[in-house]
Design a protein around this motif. Structure first.
Motif, PDB file in Angstrom:
ATOM      1  N   ALA A 130      90.765 -19.438  38.292  1.00 59.28           N
ATOM      2  CA  ALA A 130      90.641 -20.545  37.516  1.00 59.28           C
ATOM      3  C   ALA A 130      90.892 -21.831  38.407  1.00 59.28           C
ATOM      4  O   ALA A 130      91.689 -21.975  39.325  1.00 59.28           O
ATOM      5  N   PHE A 131      89.804 -22.710  38.311  1.00 57.51           N
ATOM      6  CA  PHE A 131      89.778 -23.995  38.921  1.00 57.51           C
ATOM      7  C   PHE A 131      89.057 -25.096  38.171  1.00 57.51           C
ATOM      8  O   PHE A 131      87.998 -25.089  37.672  1.00 57.51           O
ATOM      9  N   GLN A 132      89.699 -26.179  37.951  1.00 61.87           N
ATOM     10  CA  GLN A 132      89.102 -27.344  37.257  1.00 61.87           C
ATOM     11  C   GLN A 132      88.683 -26.917  35.981  1.00 61.87           C
ATOM     12  O   GLN A 132      87.762 -27.191  35.386  1.00 61.87           O
ATOM     13  N   ASN A 133      89.434 -26.430  35.133  1.00 65.18           N
ATOM     14  CA  ASN A 133      89.374 -25.828  33.903  1.00 65.18           C
ATOM     15  C   ASN A 133      88.142 -24.987  33.758  1.00 65.18           C
ATOM     16  O   ASN A 133      87.702 -24.836  32.502  1.00 65.18           O
ATOM     17  N   LYS A 134      87.575 -24.175  34.781  1.00 65.14           N
ATOM     18  CA  LYS A 134      86.639 -23.107  34.853  1.00 65.14           C
ATOM     19  C   LYS A 134      87.318 -21.814  35.233  1.00 65.14           C
ATOM     20  O   LYS A 134      88.211 -21.799  35.960  1.00 65.14           O
ATOM     21  N   LYS A 135      86.779 -20.856  34.548  1.00 60.47           N
ATOM     22  CA  LYS A 135      87.085 -19.546  34.999  1.00 60.47           C
ATOM     23  C   LYS A 135      85.926 -18.984  35.780  1.00 60.47           C
ATOM     24  O   LYS A 135      84.851 -18.886  35.272  1.00 60.47           O
ATOM     25  N   VAL A 136      86.085 -18.400  36.945  1.00 65.47           N
ATOM     26  CA  VAL A 136      85.040 -18.229  37.914  1.00 65.47           C
ATOM     27  C   VAL A 136      84.934 -16.641  38.362  1.00 65.47           C
ATOM     28  O   VAL A 136      86.098 -16.310  38.865  1.00 65.47           O
ATOM     29  N   SER A 137      83.865 -16.153  38.064  1.00 60.31           N
ATOM     30  CA  SER A 137      83.870 -14.553  38.657  1.00 60.31           C
ATOM     31  C   SER A 137      82.635 -14.544  39.763  1.00 60.31           C
ATOM     32  O   SER A 137      81.800 -15.399  40.017  1.00 60.31           O
ATOM     33  N   PHE A 138      82.558 -13.478  40.663  1.00 59.41           N
ATOM     34  CA  PHE A 138      81.650 -13.371  41.632  1.00 59.41           C
ATOM     35  C   PHE A 138      80.978 -12.085  41.514  1.00 59.41           C
ATOM     36  O   PHE A 138      81.333 -11.217  40.956  1.00 59.41           O
ATOM     37  N   ALA A 139      79.766 -12.258  42.169  1.00 60.29           N
ATOM     38  CA  ALA A 139      78.703 -11.024  42.559  1.00 60.29           C
ATOM     39  C   ALA A 139      78.176 -11.095  43.854  1.00 60.29           C
ATOM     40  O   ALA A 139      78.066 -12.241  44.315  1.00 60.29           O
ATOM     41  N   ILE A 140      77.689 -10.161  44.555  1.00 63.73           N
ATOM     42  CA  ILE A 140      77.073 -10.045  45.651  1.00 63.73           C
ATOM     43  C   ILE A 140      75.959  -9.327  45.381  1.00 63.73           C
ATOM     44  O   ILE A 140      75.692  -7.976  45.174  1.00 63.73           O
ATOM     45  N   CYS A 141      74.598  -9.780  45.569  1.00 66.23           N
ATOM     46  CA  CYS A 141      73.388  -9.434  45.563  1.00 66.23           C
ATOM     47  C   CYS A 141      73.048  -8.177  44.487  1.00 66.23           C
ATOM     48  O   CYS A 141      72.972  -8.500  43.276  1.00 66.23           O
ATOM     49  N   SER A 142      73.128  -6.999  44.917  1.00 66.16           N
ATOM     50  CA  SER A 142      72.476  -5.893  43.905  1.00 66.16           C
ATOM     51  C   SER A 142      73.531  -5.755  42.621  1.00 66.16           C
ATOM     52  O   SER A 142      73.219  -4.952  41.914  1.00 66.16           O
ATOM     53  N   ASP A 143      74.672  -6.436  43.001  1.00 64.20           N
ATOM     54  CA  ASP A 143      75.513  -6.257  41.738  1.00 64.20           C
ATOM     55  C   ASP A 143      74.881  -6.849  40.445  1.00 64.20           C
ATOM     56  O   ASP A 143      75.122  -6.453  39.431  1.00 64.20           O
ATOM     57  N   ILE A 144      74.235  -7.903  40.796  1.00 62.64           N
ATOM     58  CA  ILE A 144      73.497  -8.322  39.756  1.00 62.64           C
ATOM     59  C   ILE A 144      72.287  -7.681  38.878  1.00 62.64           C
ATOM     60  O   ILE A 144      71.677  -7.831  37.830  1.00 62.64           O
ATOM     61  N   ASN A 145      71.799  -6.390  39.525  1.00 64.40           N
ATOM     62  CA  ASN A 145      70.904  -5.443  39.111  1.00 64.40           C
ATOM     63  C   ASN A 145      71.599  -4.717  38.194  1.00 64.40           C
ATOM     64  O   ASN A 145      70.856  -3.828  37.373  1.00 64.40           O
ATOM     65  N   ASN A 146      72.997  -4.479  38.125  1.00 66.10           N
ATOM     66  CA  ASN A 146      73.491  -3.755  36.976  1.00 66.10           C
ATOM     67  C   ASN A 146      73.851  -4.590  36.046  1.00 66.10           C
ATOM     68  O   ASN A 146      74.878  -5.547  36.221  1.00 66.10           O
ATOM     69  N   PRO A 147      73.698  -4.622  34.667  1.00 62.59           N
ATOM     70  CA  PRO A 147      73.956  -5.510  33.710  1.00 62.59           C
ATOM     71  C   PRO A 147      75.459  -5.245  33.379  1.00 62.59           C
ATOM     72  O   PRO A 147      76.046  -6.326  32.634  1.00 62.59           O
ATOM     73  N   THR A 148      76.232  -3.888  33.596  1.00 69.89           N
ATOM     74  CA  THR A 148      77.380  -4.245  33.174  1.00 69.89           C
ATOM     75  C   THR A 148      78.420  -5.122  33.996  1.00 69.89           C
ATOM     76  O   THR A 148      79.376  -5.619  33.809  1.00 69.89           O
ATOM     77  N   HIS A 149      77.854  -5.580  35.038  1.00 68.57           N
ATOM     78  CA  HIS A 149      78.512  -6.618  36.149  1.00 68.57           C
ATOM     79  C   HIS A 149      78.545  -7.918  35.486  1.00 68.57           C
ATOM     80  O   HIS A 149      79.943  -8.279  35.264  1.00 68.57           O
ATOM     81  N   PRO A 150      77.482  -8.455  35.006  1.00 70.10           N
ATOM     82  CA  PRO A 150      77.913  -9.835  34.205  1.00 70.10           C
ATOM     83  C   PRO A 150      78.667  -9.510  32.778  1.00 70.10           C
ATOM     84  O   PRO A 150      79.084 -10.574  32.395  1.00 70.10           O
ATOM     85  N   ALA A 151      78.387  -8.408  32.129  1.00 70.77           N
ATOM     86  CA  ALA A 151      78.848  -8.276  30.971  1.00 70.77           C
ATOM     87  C   ALA A 151      80.270  -8.367  31.266  1.00 70.77           C
ATOM     88  O   ALA A 151      81.278  -8.839  30.225  1.00 70.77           O
ATOM     89  N   HIS A 152      80.929  -7.677  32.271  1.00 76.69           N
ATOM     90  CA  HIS A 152      82.403  -7.564  32.561  1.00 76.69           C
ATOM     91  C   HIS A 152      82.682  -8.957  32.930  1.00 76.69           C
ATOM     92  O   HIS A 152      83.895  -9.481  32.268  1.00 76.69           O
ATOM     93  N   ALA A 153      82.073  -9.948  33.523  1.00 71.60           N
ATOM     94  CA  ALA A 153      82.383 -11.295  34.051  1.00 71.60           C
ATOM     95  C   ALA A 153      82.562 -11.948  32.526  1.00 71.60           C
ATOM     96  O   ALA A 153      83.434 -12.688  32.213  1.00 71.60           O
TER      97      ALA A 153
END
Length: 233
Positions: A130-153
């Motif tokens: 949590a920073f500046q009223n934002k909640k921030v999640s992270f991914a590294i490269c091929s994480d973004i190829n699995n749709p469950t990853h952004p869905a979890h974020a």
């Protein structure tokens, strides 16, 4: 809130030079009131597989102190990447240095084909900051190829999704399409940082970019220059 993706050209087998390069870009970002800066996948070493164990960082590696000090003294979040040794396992990791002096670690959850020979996937290190009223999640490269990853974020109410990648010209269009679709589907702002130049014998595509929560491509860099992509949120 002003954020930045740092597009850099890694220097093979010269971690010290890569650290100095990143510190300079961080200073440039600080001078322009950036409050969060993200670098590409394994930015401290360049993308490496066979050499990763030799180049690996530990969680409390003394070389990271300069980033911790920069974050704390300048009220900025800094995200840098490296091969990361935790106990006996080697991961593809990201260090997240926070203004309060603490450091979080994210580890890549979904490996690219061939990476499993050298690295271990790990979903246990998955911070939400949590920073500046934002909640921030992270991914590294091929994480973004699995749709469950952004869905979890999105399920954690993330408002900013940061992807540190190494994409080649062949794959960048698909990466763009995926990240734009995630922004639209989940209402998350998305910042992506990619290399330029070459690493591991492959050319990087550059084109670091930012999509707003409506899926609009707000800004992008070209494919060749080392630069900061800065966006006001």
């Amino acid at each position: 809130m002003k954020i930045a993706a740092a597009q850099i050209r890694p220097i093979a087998n010269d971690t010290d030079a890569n650290i100095e390069k990143q510190l300079k870009l961080i200073d440039d970002a600080i001078a322009q009131q950036v409050q969060l800066i993200a670098f590409p996948e394994m930015s401290l070493t360049g993308y490496e597989r066979e050499l990763a164990a030799q180049l690996a960082f530990s969680e409390n590696d003394e070389r990271l102190g300069v980033f911790k000090d920069k974050a704390q003294s300048n009220n900025i979040v800094i995200i840098v990447g490296a091969p990361l040794k935790i106990n006996t396992a080697l991961h593809i990791g990201a260090f997240i240095f926070l203004p309060d002096g603490t450091t979080s670690v994210y580890t890549k959850q979904f490996l690219h084909n061939g990476e499993e020979k050298y690295f271990t996937p790990n979903s246990k290190c998955n911070p939400l900051i949590a920073f500046q009223n934002k909640k921030v999640s992270f991914a590294i490269c091929s994480d973004i190829n699995n749709p469950t990853h952004p869905a979890h974020a999105a399920g954690r109410n993330s408002s900013l999704y940061i992807a540190s990648i190494f994409y080649t010209p062949r794959g960048i269009a698909d990466g763009y399409q995926k990240l734009q679709s995630y922004a639209m589907k989940y209402g998350m702002d998305i910042l992506m940082a990619n290399f330029t130049g070459s690493s591991y014998g492959m050319e990087a595509a550059g084109q670091s970019a930012f999509w707003n929560k409506d899926g609009i491509l707000v800004a992008k860099l070209n494919d060749a220059e080392e630069d900061l992509l800065m966006v006001e949120m």
